[in-house]
Scaffold this motif. Structure first.
Motif, short mmCIF file in Angstrom:
data_model
loop_
_atom_site.label_atom_id
_atom_site.label_comp_id
_atom_site.label_asym_id
_atom_site.label_seq_id
_atom_site.Cartn_x
_atom_site.Cartn_y
_atom_site.Cartn_z
N LYS A 91 17.62 34.82 21.02
CA LYS A 91 18.07 35.30 19.71
C LYS A 91 18.54 34.13 18.86
CE LYS A 91 19.75 38.70 16.97
NZ LYS A 91 18.79 39.51 16.24
N ILE A 92 19.38 33.27 19.42
CA ILE A 92 19.91 32.11 18.68
C ILE A 92 18.76 31.18 18.30
CG2 ILE A 92 21.32 30.02 18.91
CD1 ILE A 92 23.29 31.76 20.58
N VAL A 97 14.88 28.93 14.20
CA VAL A 97 13.48 28.66 13.83
C VAL A 97 13.12 29.39 12.53
CG1 VAL A 97 11.08 29.09 14.55
CG2 VAL A 97 12.73 28.16 16.18
N SER A 98 13.72 30.57 12.32
CA SER A 98 13.40 31.35 11.13
C SER A 98 14.16 30.88 9.88
CB SER A 98 13.68 32.83 11.37
OG SER A 98 15.07 33.07 11.46
N GLN A 144 29.08 31.65 26.62
CA GLN A 144 27.71 32.17 26.52
C GLN A 144 26.90 31.44 25.44
OE1 GLN A 144 25.84 34.53 28.43
NE2 GLN A 144 27.51 33.85 29.76
N ILE A 145 27.54 31.04 24.37
CA ILE A 145 26.83 30.25 23.35
C ILE A 145 26.45 28.89 23.93
CG2 ILE A 145 27.03 29.12 21.10
CD1 ILE A 145 28.94 31.46 20.30
N TYR A 146 27.37 28.28 24.66
CA TYR A 146 27.09 27.01 25.33
C TYR A 146 25.93 27.18 26.31
CZ TYR A 146 27.56 23.08 28.53
OH TYR A 146 27.31 21.98 29.31
N ILE A 152 18.12 26.88 25.77
CA ILE A 152 17.21 26.48 24.68
C ILE A 152 16.68 25.07 24.90
CG2 ILE A 152 17.14 25.88 22.21
CD1 ILE A 152 19.16 28.28 21.82
N ASN A 153 17.54 24.18 25.36
CA ASN A 153 17.16 22.78 25.55
C ASN A 153 16.62 22.48 26.95
OD1 ASN A 153 17.92 21.24 22.99
ND2 ASN A 153 19.70 22.55 23.34
#
Length: 159
Positions: A91-92, A97-98, A144-146, A152-153
């Protein structure tokens, strides 16, 4: 990407402040992280439903003053969409990207979020059907964001 944590109440416990500071430090390599905390209203024991609604509305108005037009708003709500860590990371990543440059995660007070805040939300996220203290929820959210940015990476993370 700017990640904004817009929440009700101050973090009073030292262990939570230390945990939040640690995740903020870890996140600094992935995004710009900002915090906005608004005062919470005192909620008397056995308050009427009308008073509880007034408290949520007051806190909601305070929160809305700190939510910008350009923010993609993710409200933390028990009745929101449940996602696992990979789904949250997707989602993030999709938002970035959008072209979304700012995500505001909104955490309500002990009574939850007002209807106005929930209507402003672009997405409602639930971590559990259980209720957590809003101060603790801030640290759980940052973890959770971390974790999302690690996913992602394509970096290792604890499963």
């Amino acid at each position: 990407m700017e990640i904004r944590i817009v929440s009700v109440g101050k973090i009073k416990e030292k262990y939570l402040s230390a945990g939040i500071a640690e995740y903020a430090k870890r996140l600094s390599r992935y995004c710009k992280l900002t915090f906005c905390q608004v005062p919470d209203e005192k909620t008397p024991d056995k308050a009427s439903e009308t008073l509880n609604q007034q408290i949520k509305d007051t806190e909601g108005e305070r929160l809305l003053k700190h939510i910008r037009e350009q923010d993609y708003v993710i409200a933390l709500a028990i009745d929101g969409q449940m996602a696992d860590s990979v789904e949250l990371s997707q989602k993030i990543e999709r938002l970035g990207v959008s072209g979304v440059s700012s995500i505001a995660f909104v955490i309500g007070g002990s009574l939850g979020l007002s209807d106005k805040v929930l209507k402003r939300a672009d997405y409602k996220l639930s971590f559990s059907k259980m209720t957590f203290p809003h101060q603790l929820m801030q640290m759980i959210l940052l973890e959770q964001i971390y974790r999302s940015y690690r996913i992602i990476n394509h970096e290792p993370y604890h499963k």
